[in-house]
Write an enzyme that holds these catalytic residues in place. Structure first.
Site, mmCIF file in Angstrom:
data_model
loop_
_atom_site.group_PDB
_atom_site.id
_atom_site.type_symbol
_atom_site.label_atom_id
_atom_site.label_comp_id
_atom_site.label_asym_id
_atom_site.label_seq_id
_atom_site.Cartn_x
_atom_site.Cartn_y
_atom_site.Cartn_z
ATOM 1 N N CYS A 141 0.828 -1.208 0.000
ATOM 2 C CA CYS A 141 0.000 0.000 0.000
ATOM 3 C C CYS A 141 0.873 1.274 0.000
ATOM 4 C CB CYS A 141 -0.977 -0.066 1.168
ATOM 5 S SG CYS A 141 -2.460 0.880 0.840
ATOM 6 N N HIS A 146 -3.211 -5.383 1.822
ATOM 7 C CA HIS A 146 -2.541 -5.569 3.120
ATOM 8 C C HIS A 146 -2.566 -7.018 3.591
ATOM 9 C CE1 HIS A 146 -2.188 -1.300 4.489
ATOM 10 N NE2 HIS A 146 -3.132 -1.135 3.572
ATOM 11 N N GLU A 175 -0.836 -8.419 5.749
ATOM 12 C CA GLU A 175 -0.512 -8.534 7.180
ATOM 13 C C GLU A 175 -1.763 -8.421 8.047
ATOM 14 O OE1 GLU A 175 -0.160 -6.034 5.289
ATOM 15 O OE2 GLU A 175 -0.627 -4.169 6.347
#
Ligand code: GLN
Length: 185
Positions: free
Chosen positions: A74, A166, A168
């Site tokens: 991002c 994302h 994560e």
């Protein structure tokens, strides 16, 4: 890279895989490192501080040497991008041959989720997009690893990766595992 943004989530993800993960803020933190993840957050803040701390120059040297894998998620992807047509002067590393548009999906759908087919993974990956940039253009030598509808959302050029989502933020460690493999190549 632990200047700003959600680096803790990346660190936890790596630690859950048994990978030693360090927080990188200064050039000296890059010593002996094989891979660097640049997190989501605010790309202007990350870019300004990375320049001020000397990290931008130090990372560029390691990338030119070919001795460091770098993955921008991002805001991190924006930091890696060669071109940001709307903000040509935004401080950034600028080594990955893509053009990006920040906050490209508009206010009303600033955030969304989608199952993606990612090259190298057998099963779909559930991806979170948060005020994501759009990859407007993919230059020579850059391979597409995933798309959302027609949009390119994940690319690779040698040891450089950029994803506009994302990984994560899910419990799914598969993309991080692929990055660890790339960094160890
Ligand atoms: N909108 C942010 C930027 O332009 C990126 C958002 C994110 O990293 N989740 O820097």
């Amino acid at each position: 890279m632990a200047i700003q943004g959600d680096f803790r989530e990346h660190k936890q993800m790596l630690e859950s895989l048994g990978v030693e993960a360090l927080e990188v803020r200064l050039p000296k933190d890059l010593e002996n490192l094989k891979g660097l993840i640049v997190p989501g957050g605010e790309s202007t803040t990350i870019g300004m501080l990375a320049r001020e701390y000397g990290l931008e120059r130090a990372v560029r040297e390691r990338v030119e040497e070919g001795s460091l894998a770098v993955w921008g998620t991002c805001a991190g992807a924006i930091w890696l991008a060669k071109e940001i047509p709307e903000y040509p002067d935004q401080p950034r590393l600028g080594v990955l041959n893509i053009a990006v548009q920040r906050n490209a999906y508009g206010r009303q759908v600033e955030s969304f989720e989608e199952d993606l087919q990612i090259l190298g993974l057998d099963q779909p990956f559930h991806a979170f997009f948060i005020r994501a940039p759009r990859i407007l253009h993919v230059g020579e030598g850059v391979k597409t690893l995933a798309r959302y509808k027609e949009e390119v959302v994940f690319v690779q050029s040698g040891k450089l990766w950029a994803s506009t989502f994302h990984p994560e933020l899910s419990q799914d460690t598969r993309v991080h595992e692929l990055f660890v493999a790339l960094a160890n190549e």
